[in-house]
Design a protein around this motif. Structure first.
Motif: not given
Length: 260
Positions: A29-41, A87-97
């Motif tokens: 529709x003409x919008x400039x879109x950024x999609x952020x994947x925040x799911x470790x899957x 990436x799968x690295x994100x699965x450990x982020x909750x502990x590291x954060x």
């Protein structure tokens, strides 16, 4: 840049499908879109045709502060749609954060440094949980889009999510609100789908989009080809529904000039 988190702690409700196809429809529709994947899957990344080996920098580096938005972002095959993959690295982020300063604001801090005017809108695809990753999204985004499956336990799950939103509003982000609820996996042959839809509309009223996303085989097939359904089969009922949802979304948003 408008920020909208796409979240529901219940899995299998069409959350990532909604994030991918709404982002594609907005870009069309003409919008400039950024999609952020925040799911470790990383399903949103896969669904947009980005293989694991191509994800050099991801939302993991973004949250830990090892990369900026501009360094992490990558173009997709959809014009005007960019992606920060997971990436799968994100699965450990909750502990590291846990030991990182301002751990609930990491995404908000990163997005604050995004290039001004590059995108009109940012959609954040959250994991199917109410952990630290989802809280980061709810802190970073003042608006929440909730995909809700038309099945028996839908309202119970929604009440849990609304309680979390209230806690986030009280502790972290007083500006957060429900942007809208989209009914997904609607089966016209099933009386229960219609009953659930009526119940949700009775409780939430105008927050519920008029557009209903049907159960559609093409929506399920598209991710295996690394394509949004709107590109895989733009004429299928699912694609037509997401284009209608995009039109409703745009009607609820401020003008792009104001958004930028």
């Amino acid at each position: 840049m408008i920020r909208i988190a796409v979240a529901n702690q219940k899995g299998g409700v069409g959350k990532t499908t909604t994030a991918i196809n709404l982002a594609t429809a907005l870009a069309a529709s003409g919008w400039k879109v950024l999609l952020i994947d925040l799911d470790p899957q990383g399903n949103a990344s896969t669904g947009l045709g980005v293989p694991s080996e191509a994800r050099k920098l991801s939302t993991y580096e973004l949250l830990t502060g090892d990369a900026t938005v501009e360094e992490s972002v990558m173009a997709t095959r959809v014009p005007r749609l960019d992606l920060i993959p997971a990436t799968v690295d994100l699965s450990g982020a909750e502990i590291e954060l846990v030991d990182i300063d301002r751990r609930t604001e990491r995404l908000d801090i990163a997005l604050a440094d995004a290039p001004q005017g590059r995108w009109d809108i940012c959609l954040i695809d959250c994991p199917p949980s109410l952990g630290l990753l989802t809280v980061n999204a709810l802190v970073a985004a003042p608006s929440l889009l909730v995909p809700l499956q038309c099945e028996f336990f839908a309202l119970e799950g929604l009440s849990q999510l609304l309680n979390t939103v209230e806690r986030v509003r009280a502790r972290f982000n007083p500006d957060i609100s429900i942007f809208g609820v989209v009914l997904t996996m609607y089966d016209r042959r099933n009386n229960l789908s219609g009953q659930v839809a009526d119940d949700v509309r009775a409780v939430l009223g105008k927050l519920v989009f008029d557009t209903v996303i049907p159960r559609n085989v093409r929506l399920s097939e598209a991710p295996s080809h690394g394509l949004p359904a709107l590109i895989y089969d733009m004429n299928c009922p699912g694609s037509e529904a997401y284009m209608a949802l995009a039109r409703e979304t745009i009607a609820r948003l401020p003008a792009k000039a104001e958004a930028a």
